[in-house]
Design an enzyme around this catalytic site. Structure first.
Site, PDB file in Angstrom:
ATOM      1  N   ASP A  30       0.884  -0.923   0.148  1.00  0.00           N
ATOM      2  CA  ASP A  30      -0.031  -0.346   0.205  1.00  0.00           C
ATOM      3  C   ASP A  30       0.300   1.318  -0.122  1.00  0.00           C
ATOM      4  OD1 ASP A  30      -1.889   2.505   1.110  1.00  0.00           O
ATOM      5  OD2 ASP A  30      -3.099  -0.022   1.649  1.00  0.00           O
ATOM      6  N   LEU A  32      -0.204   4.262   1.341  1.00  0.00           N
ATOM      7  CA  LEU A  32      -0.587   4.641   2.161  1.00  0.00           C
ATOM      8  C   LEU A  32      -1.583   6.027   1.270  1.00  0.00           C
ATOM      9  CD1 LEU A  32       1.725   4.484   5.051  1.00  0.00           C
ATOM     10  CD2 LEU A  32      -0.517   3.055   4.816  1.00  0.00           C
ATOM     11  N   PHE A  80      -6.903  -4.583  -5.529  1.00  0.00           N
ATOM     12  CA  PHE A  80      -7.328  -3.567  -4.911  1.00  0.00           C
ATOM     13  C   PHE A  80      -6.677  -2.185  -5.286  1.00  0.00           C
ATOM     14  CE2 PHE A  80      -7.862  -7.213  -2.122  1.00  0.00           C
ATOM     15  CZ  PHE A  80      -9.398  -6.845  -2.870  1.00  0.00           C
ATOM     16  N   LYS A  84     -11.044   5.443  -6.449  1.00  0.00           N
ATOM     17  CA  LYS A  84     -12.255   4.618  -6.393  1.00  0.00           C
ATOM     18  C   LYS A  84     -13.904   5.611  -6.391  1.00  0.00           C
ATOM     19  CE  LYS A  84     -12.510   4.177  -1.818  1.00  0.00           C
ATOM     20  NZ  LYS A  84     -12.822   3.321  -0.698  1.00  0.00           N
ATOM     21  N   SER A 124     -15.859  -3.275 -10.867  1.00  0.00           N
ATOM     22  CA  SER A 124     -16.958  -2.628 -10.783  1.00  0.00           C
ATOM     23  C   SER A 124     -18.003  -2.585 -11.640  1.00  0.00           C
ATOM     24  CB  SER A 124     -16.714  -1.126 -10.204  1.00  0.00           C
ATOM     25  OG  SER A 124     -17.617  -0.548 -10.044  1.00  0.00           O
ATOM     26  N   TYR A 149     -13.603   6.939 -14.013  1.00  0.00           N
ATOM     27  CA  TYR A 149     -13.486   5.788 -12.443  1.00  0.00           C
ATOM     28  C   TYR A 149     -14.083   5.010 -13.571  1.00  0.00           C
ATOM     29  CZ  TYR A 149     -14.499   2.163  -9.248  1.00  0.00           C
ATOM     30  OH  TYR A 149     -14.950   1.079  -8.909  1.00  0.00           O
ATOM     31  N   LYS A 153     -11.680   0.695 -14.637  1.00  0.00           N
ATOM     32  CA  LYS A 153     -12.493  -0.238 -15.614  1.00  0.00           C
ATOM     33  C   LYS A 153     -12.550  -1.583 -16.054  1.00  0.00           C
ATOM     34  CE  LYS A 153     -12.022   0.175 -10.605  1.00  0.00           C
ATOM     35  NZ  LYS A 153     -11.077  -0.754  -9.708  1.00  0.00           N
ATOM     36  N   PHE A 177     -20.586  -4.753  -6.618  1.00  0.00           N
ATOM     37  CA  PHE A 177     -22.151  -3.087  -6.449  1.00  0.00           C
ATOM     38  C   PHE A 177     -21.378  -2.273  -5.176  1.00  0.00           C
ATOM     39  CE2 PHE A 177     -22.879  -5.770  -9.802  1.00  0.00           C
ATOM     40  CZ  PHE A 177     -24.072  -5.497 -10.484  1.00  0.00           C
ATOM     41  N   SER A 215     -26.692  15.120   1.945  1.00  0.00           N
ATOM     42  CA  SER A 215     -26.834  15.085   0.254  1.00  0.00           C
ATOM     43  C   SER A 215     -27.330  14.789  -0.506  1.00  0.00           C
ATOM     44  CB  SER A 215     -25.650  16.096  -0.553  1.00  0.00           C
ATOM     45  OG  SER A 215     -24.956  17.288  -0.229  1.00  0.00           O
ATOM     46  N   GLY A 296     -22.436  11.848 -13.763  1.00  0.00           N
ATOM     47  CA  GLY A 296     -21.435  10.240 -13.839  1.00  0.00           C
ATOM     48  C   GLY A 296     -22.355   8.618 -12.312  1.00  0.00           C
ATOM     49  N   ASP A 297     -23.463   9.769 -11.692  1.00  0.00           N
ATOM     50  CA  ASP A 297     -24.541   8.646 -11.543  1.00  0.00           C
ATOM     51  C   ASP A 297     -25.097   8.005 -12.397  1.00  0.00           C
ATOM     52  OD1 ASP A 297     -22.923   8.963  -8.743  1.00  0.00           O
ATOM     53  OD2 ASP A 297     -24.500  10.527  -8.240  1.00  0.00           O
TER      54      ASP A 297
END
Length: 336
Positions: A30, A32, A80, A84, A124, A149, A153, A177, A215, A296-297
């Site tokens: 990692d 960090l 991983f 993200k 993802s 993002y 993936k 998910f 929000s 993006g959602d």
């Protein structure tokens, strides 16, 4: 030895716990940048065994090569390490392409030198974009990504698939998910640096008083209550899926060189339902407001888990209430 990149992160740390509890020797790598060294103490407290740890930026090609020279016993990788957050990727696309693609390529170069190797890739559900049918199966077309993002993936999956054709490496792509929750001991959990990008830590930080209000991005989607729907899976269930996938490759039970599996619960829950369930489970009333949609959602995404249930012998077992309560216990432990 199993190499876990980003092993001090949210999903990585829980996966390390499950690996160690199944008797695997683990090396965590990692940088960090979005994790704390204190997570190592949490893992050790749970498993009574301290995994090996190396601080390294996987964008450093020479550093990656030196790591493999030092640890030739590495027989599998669970990857991983990546940036993200969908929203942040819209603002910092180059950072996301660099952080999410370069380390993967550096790792694959080293795996290509081994006689036999295996890789579990942290993919993802964003690769599906806004899927046309629910629940989403692995056969659903990979749509044009709605964020950098999501695009990283998709690119990661393509790079792994292309490399597997010309190498001895086998791989499993886990398309998961929305991971939430924390370990039942409250020794490890989601620990974002700065303002949380994900819903649940923002909820718990609002509940504990760190944030003024939560929000909710949009209430005009074509869903029952107008808010986005996601498949929220307990991080411990998700971690166990990684162990199942790894053992499938180590025992050579895979049918194809590259396989993909959805990892979710198979149930969609809206943002407002999450808020209400959190309030009911914890007894804490949340201060929230509806704001404009976030770029993006996607409107709706939940998994078909039939393939993972049958071929991996895995299924989600922990409830939404258990996940939300564990996240709240973790938040409170951070604020003692």
């Amino acid at each position: 030895m199993i190499l876990v990149t980003g092993g001090l992160g949210f999903i990585g740390s829980h996966t390390v716990v499950e690996l160690q509890q199944q008797g695997h020797e683990v090396l965590i790598v990692d940088d960090l940048s979005n994790a704390s060294l204190s997570v190592l103490d949490g893992i050790t407290a749970i498993t009574k065994s301290r995994p090996k740890f190396l601080q390294l930026d996987l964008k450093d090609k020479c550093g990656v090569a030196q790591m493999f020279s030092k640890y030739p016993e590495i027989k599998g990788i669970i990857h991983f390490a990546a940036s993200k957050a969908v929203g942040e990727s819209m603002e910092k696309p180059l950072q996301y392409y660099e952080n999410n693609i370069v380390p993967l390529i550096n790792l694959l170069y080293e795996l290509g030198k081994k006689e036999k190797s295996c890789l579990i890739f942290s993919s993802s559900c964003t690769v599906y974009g806004q899927a046309m049918e629910m629940p989403i199966t692995e056969e659903a077309p990979v749509q044009k990504a709605l964020s950098p993002y999501g695009n990283t993936k998709q690119m990661g999956e393509d790079i792994i698939t292309d490399f597997a054709k010309v190498s001895t490496m086998d791989a499993i792509l886990l398309r998961y998910f929305n991971p939430i929750g924390a370990h039942e001991t409250a020794y490890i959990g989601e620990l974002p640096n700065g303002v949380p990008q994900n819903l649940i830590p923002y909820i718990t930080q609002t509940a504990v008083g760190k944030r003024k209000e939560l929000s909710v991005f949009g209430q005009d989607y074509q869903t029952p209550d107008g808010t986005c729907i996601r498949d929220y899976i307990h991080v411990v269930d998700l971690a166990k899926a990684h162990v199942k996938a790894l053992e499938r490759l180590l025992l050579k039970k895979n049918i194809e060189k590259v396989e993909c599996f959805n990892i979710g619960t198979g149930k969609g829950t809206s943002v407002l339902e999450i808020i209400k369930t959190f309030e009911k489970t914890t007894g804490v009333v949340l201060n929230y407001k509806i704001v404009e949609r976030r770029e993006g959602d996607v409107m709706e995404a939940y998994a078909s888990t039939t393939k993972a249930n049958k071929m991996l012998g895995w299924k989600a077992e922990l409830s939404l209430e258990e996940a939300l309560n564990s996240a709240w216990m973790w938040e409170k432990s951070l604020n003692k």
